[in-house]
Design a protein around this motif. Sequence first.
Motif, PDB file in Angstrom:
ATOM      1  N   PRO A 111      26.755  27.780 -30.861  1.00 36.07           N
ATOM      2  CA  PRO A 111      25.930  27.035 -29.904  1.00 36.07           C
ATOM      3  C   PRO A 111      25.175  28.027 -29.013  1.00 36.07           C
ATOM      4  CG  PRO A 111      28.148  26.123 -29.988  1.00 36.07           C
ATOM      5  CD  PRO A 111      28.173  27.405 -30.768  1.00 36.07           C
ATOM      6  N   PHE A 112      23.934  27.691 -28.700  1.00 38.65           N
ATOM      7  CA  PHE A 112      23.104  28.574 -27.895  1.00 38.65           C
ATOM      8  C   PHE A 112      23.564  28.557 -26.443  1.00 38.65           C
ATOM      9  CE2 PHE A 112      19.212  29.414 -25.367  1.00 38.65           C
ATOM     10  CZ  PHE A 112      18.973  30.703 -25.820  1.00 38.65           C
ATOM     11  N   ASP A 113      23.670  29.728 -25.864  1.00 38.91           N
ATOM     12  CA  ASP A 113      24.022  29.898 -24.452  1.00 38.91           C
ATOM     13  C   ASP A 113      22.723  30.097 -23.679  1.00 38.91           C
ATOM     14  OD1 ASP A 113      24.770  30.894 -21.942  1.00 38.91           O
ATOM     15  OD2 ASP A 113      26.451  32.023 -22.755  1.00 38.91           O
ATOM     16  N   VAL A 114      22.424  29.187 -22.752  1.00 38.39           N
ATOM     17  CA  VAL A 114      21.147  29.245 -22.038  1.00 38.39           C
ATOM     18  C   VAL A 114      20.969  30.521 -21.213  1.00 38.39           C
ATOM     19  CG1 VAL A 114      20.788  26.760 -21.999  1.00 38.39           C
ATOM     20  CG2 VAL A 114      21.966  27.855 -20.097  1.00 38.39           C
ATOM     21  N   THR A 115      22.026  31.280 -21.022  1.00 36.60           N
ATOM     22  CA  THR A 115      21.856  32.559 -20.323  1.00 36.60           C
ATOM     23  C   THR A 115      21.006  33.529 -21.148  1.00 36.60           C
ATOM     24  OG1 THR A 115      23.920  33.497 -21.185  1.00 36.60           O
ATOM     25  CG2 THR A 115      24.035  32.311 -19.069  1.00 36.60           C
ATOM     26  N   HIS A 116      20.795  33.206 -22.425  1.00 36.69           N
ATOM     27  CA  HIS A 116      19.959  34.036 -23.299  1.00 36.69           C
ATOM     28  C   HIS A 116      18.536  33.505 -23.430  1.00 36.69           C
ATOM     29  CE1 HIS A 116      23.352  36.477 -24.463  1.00 36.69           C
ATOM     30  NE2 HIS A 116      24.028  35.394 -24.785  1.00 36.69           N
ATOM     31  N   ALA A 117      18.180  32.503 -22.625  1.00 36.07           N
ATOM     32  CA  ALA A 117      16.857  31.885 -22.740  1.00 36.07           C
ATOM     33  C   ALA A 117      15.733  32.900 -22.511  1.00 36.07           C
ATOM     34  CB  ALA A 117      16.730  30.716 -21.778  1.00 36.07           C
ATOM     35  N   ALA A 118      15.901  33.802 -21.561  1.00 34.40           N
ATOM     36  CA  ALA A 118      14.855  34.800 -21.290  1.00 34.40           C
ATOM     37  C   ALA A 118      14.659  35.730 -22.484  1.00 34.40           C
ATOM     38  CB  ALA A 118      15.189  35.602 -20.038  1.00 34.40           C
ATOM     39  N   THR A 119      15.738  36.077 -23.145  1.00 36.95           N
ATOM     40  CA  THR A 119      15.635  36.939 -24.326  1.00 36.95           C
ATOM     41  C   THR A 119      14.812  36.257 -25.407  1.00 36.95           C
ATOM     42  OG1 THR A 119      17.753  37.988 -23.849  1.00 36.95           O
ATOM     43  CG2 THR A 119      16.959  38.129 -26.123  1.00 36.95           C
ATOM     44  N   VAL A 120      15.171  35.011 -25.709  1.00 35.00           N
ATOM     45  CA  VAL A 120      14.462  34.272 -26.763  1.00 35.00           C
ATOM     46  C   VAL A 120      13.005  34.038 -26.362  1.00 35.00           C
ATOM     47  CG1 VAL A 120      14.365  32.077 -28.012  1.00 35.00           C
ATOM     48  CG2 VAL A 120      16.555  33.217 -27.658  1.00 35.00           C
TER      49      VAL A 120
ATOM     50  N   ALA B  45      11.385  31.486 -19.429  1.00 34.02           N
ATOM     51  CA  ALA B  45      12.773  31.253 -19.865  1.00 34.02           C
ATOM     52  C   ALA B  45      13.210  29.823 -19.563  1.00 34.02           C
ATOM     53  CB  ALA B  45      13.710  32.250 -19.180  1.00 34.02           C
ATOM     54  N   ARG B  46      12.750  29.251 -18.454  1.00 33.78           N
ATOM     55  CA  ARG B  46      13.154  27.891 -18.091  1.00 33.78           C
ATOM     56  C   ARG B  46      12.714  26.879 -19.148  1.00 33.78           C
ATOM     57  NH1 ARG B  46       8.695  28.850 -15.361  1.00 33.78           N
ATOM     58  NH2 ARG B  46       7.117  27.243 -15.068  1.00 33.78           N
ATOM     59  N   VAL B  47      11.619  27.153 -19.845  1.00 29.57           N
ATOM     60  CA  VAL B  47      11.148  26.257 -20.910  1.00 29.57           C
ATOM     61  C   VAL B  47      12.177  26.229 -22.037  1.00 29.57           C
ATOM     62  CG1 VAL B  47       9.363  25.887 -22.661  1.00 29.57           C
ATOM     63  CG2 VAL B  47       8.715  26.580 -20.338  1.00 29.57           C
ATOM     64  N   VAL B  48      12.610  27.391 -22.472  1.00 24.91           N
ATOM     65  CA  VAL B  48      13.612  27.472 -23.545  1.00 24.91           C
ATOM     66  C   VAL B  48      14.916  26.833 -23.068  1.00 24.91           C
ATOM     67  CG1 VAL B  48      14.958  29.031 -25.008  1.00 24.91           C
ATOM     68  CG2 VAL B  48      12.541  29.516 -24.558  1.00 24.91           C
ATOM     69  N   ALA B  49      15.301  27.098 -21.853  1.00 25.45           N
ATOM     70  CA  ALA B  49      16.546  26.528 -21.319  1.00 25.45           C
ATOM     71  C   ALA B  49      16.487  25.005 -21.274  1.00 25.45           C
ATOM     72  CB  ALA B  49      16.825  27.088 -19.928  1.00 25.45           C
TER      73      ALA B  49
END
Length: 165
Positions: free
Chosen positions: A8-17, A40-44
């Motif tokens: 499962p994706f961890d939103v703490t990695h949203a900035a990386t993606v 990053a907030r968009v991905v999160a």
Amino acid sequence: MARTELAPFDVTHAATVAGWPATSGEVAMWCGRHDFPLAARVVARWQAADDVRAHALLRDGELVAYGELWFDAEEDEVELARLIVSPAVRARGIGRELVRRLTAAARDAGHEDVFMRVHPQNEPALRCYRHASFLPVDPHLAAAWNAAQPVDYVWLRHCAAAGTP
């Protein structure tokens, strides 16, 4: 040998993606947005929808790819969406591994029909998905699905008989 797992994706990695696309064109082909750089907030926020399951592909614990499963209970199908591979490991089979694992997760959830849409200019992705046993849907069906889309996507369906699960 590297150990690869789908988690499962961890939103703490949203900035990386969000930082993986290098141009606005890459952002558009990846997720259909036109803002660059992507926040990053968009991905999160993508994780908030009830019918979306975001996943990370980890290789030896390192995030190397991202993808989502969009569940459509009404149609009893799943769409693979917003797939992206870290630029540091592209062209090494990571994309195909991500597709294979996401497809298996969709099937494990009880869905036989697995689809995806691809920007028509995203040739590397199209090659990857064809190698992962995704084939174009009937042109009439693609035209109907594209009627409400901002671009005429290439719509693909997983064909288990063509190879991988």
